[in-house]
Write a protein that holds these residues in place. Structure first.
Motif, short mmCIF file in Angstrom:
data_model
loop_
_atom_site.label_atom_id
_atom_site.label_comp_id
_atom_site.label_asym_id
_atom_site.label_seq_id
_atom_site.Cartn_x
_atom_site.Cartn_y
_atom_site.Cartn_z
N LEU A 140 0.85 -1.31 -0.16
CA LEU A 140 0.14 -0.09 0.06
C LEU A 140 1.15 1.54 0.03
O LEU A 140 2.14 0.98 0.42
N ARG A 141 0.11 2.30 -0.43
CA ARG A 141 0.82 3.52 -0.39
C ARG A 141 0.27 4.58 0.73
O ARG A 141 -1.00 4.64 0.57
N ALA A 142 1.19 5.38 1.26
CA ALA A 142 0.69 6.44 1.91
C ALA A 142 0.32 7.63 1.13
O ALA A 142 1.42 8.00 0.20
N ALA A 143 -0.75 8.29 1.17
CA ALA A 143 -0.98 9.27 0.17
C ALA A 143 0.01 10.78 0.45
O ALA A 143 0.37 10.87 1.64
N PRO A 144 0.63 11.15 -0.28
CA PRO A 144 1.84 12.17 -0.26
C PRO A 144 1.11 13.42 0.64
O PRO A 144 1.84 13.74 1.68
#
Length: 392
Positions: A88-92
């Protein structure tokens, strides 16, 4: 006894620098996203604590708020690293929000004369960042779950410590003996050092687990389209079909072929052909469910396995894919090639993956013979005849 803040911070700085160099070297070799985020977090912690060493000097006015921002950024970098373990990616904007709010709060509370400017927001944001990391680590399911759980426990302990630090700051103030004795700069440096060292013992295992999963993922995917390769598709679809048969459910199979694909390569070059293949793959991803399987069967031919789908539902999905592809922008202008489809479905009693693909292939051949750019379905009553024709 109150620990000396300067000595604790210097010790923490040495440990952080050492770990940063080690993980930076590891990231340079492995390119593990988890290791990379940890190295960034350590770098931010190191610079942030260096800023705090300027408290009591004329530079405090900018160094103290900057230190707060960097430490909070480090906490959120730990969270971003934990997210990568779950793919998953953390939103910038979320990564930037905590440090930004901390910077504003610190700037507004007289940082030239107050070393705790923005202290409540600073402590709250650290708690949030580390707490988010602990949550993601707890839900991560690695090859070595005991390692992940140990790392999560360390993160939860850190979360509780920083939360308690926030509560005592708000209720007793930073100048109270109780706060200085348990949550001041000295105790914080000691606790943070222990936590960083303890967490670092799990880093190699978790990073290796991430790399192994990445290698397996790349081995199971077509490098151009990102879809399942033929072997992986057959394995996964075959296993899913057996499960469906046992539960009394059917499935549908769709074979798709890009029309006149050779002409696209001959007239516009292989780059245009690759763009068409990628566009079709993207249209598939946007049209199917998360439980459906999509693979590149070979060349310009693709296969879809749709658990529980009826013949009508499978044909609707094929139509949706073509509609999406027709609306996509083509690099250099023009239009993407049309697509022909062969579709079949099966009841549990007659479910056999190889047979279904043969039927869908025969239906696809019929679609091409009828002029391409169409969907041809083969129902169960026609299956035996079509399959025999396909074999002959």
């Amino acid at each position: 006894m109150i620990l000396d803040a300067f000595s604790a911070r210097m010790s923490l700085g040495v440990v952080t620098l050492t770990l940063f160099l080690l993980f930076s070297a590891s990231y340079g070799k492995t390119r593990s996203p988890y290791t990379g985020w940890w190295a960034l977090a350590l770098f931010e912690f190191m610079l942030g604590n260096a800023g705090f060493l300027l408290n009591g000097t004329p530079h405090q006015v900018w160094a103290n708020p900057l230190g707060n921002v960097l430490v909070v950024a480090g906490a959120f970098s730990i969270w971003a690293g934990a997210r990568t373990l779950r793919d998953l990616r953390a939103a910038p904007w979320l990564l930037a929000l905590g440090p930004l709010v901390t910077g504003v709060a610190s700037t507004l509370e007289d940082p030239a004369n107050n070393i705790w400017s923005g202290g409540a927001v600073y402590l709250a944001m650290i708690t949030v960042g580390v707490g988010l990391a602990a949550r993601d680590l707890w839900h991560f399911k690695p090859t070595h779950p005991q390692i992940s759980k140990a790392m999560s426990i360390v993160a939860w302990f850190a979360t509780l410590y920083f939360f308690a630090r926030f509560i005592f700051y708000v209720t007793h103030g930073p100048d109270s003996t109780l706060f200085k004795g348990y949550f001041g700069a000295g105790p914080l440096g000691l606790v943070t050092t222990v936590l960083l060292v303890a967490a670092s013992f799990t880093m190699t295992t978790l990073s290796n687990d991430q790399l192994i999963r990445g290698l397996r993922e790349r081995a199971s995917r077509d490098h151009l389209t990102g879809l399942l390769n033929r072997g992986t598709f057959m394995d996964l679809a075959g296993a899913e079909l057996k499960r469906l048969r046992a539960s009394g459910s059917g499935a549908a199979v769709v074979l798709a072929d890009l029309d006149h694909f050779k002409a696209v390569n001959d007239e516009h070059g292989h780059r245009a052909g690759d763009a068409a293949l990628k566009a079709f793959a993207e249209a598939c991803r946007e049209s199917v469910r998360s439980t459906d399987l999509v693979g590149r069967y070979g060349g310009e031919e693709f296969v879809l396995f749709l658990p529980g789908a009826t013949q009508k539902r499978a044909e609707d999905i094929a139509l949706e894919i073509s509609k999406r592809m027709a609306t996509m922008e083509v690099p250099g202008g023009g239009a993407f090639p049309t697509v022909s489809y062969g579709v079949t479905s099966s009841t549990p009693a007659t479910a056999d993956l190889t047979f279904m693909i043969e039927v869908a292939d025969a239906a696809l051949y019929s679609a091409k013979a009828q002029g391409r750019n169409r969907i041809v379905g083969a129902n169960r009553l026609e299956a035996a005849t079509i399959a025999d024709e396909a074999r002959s």
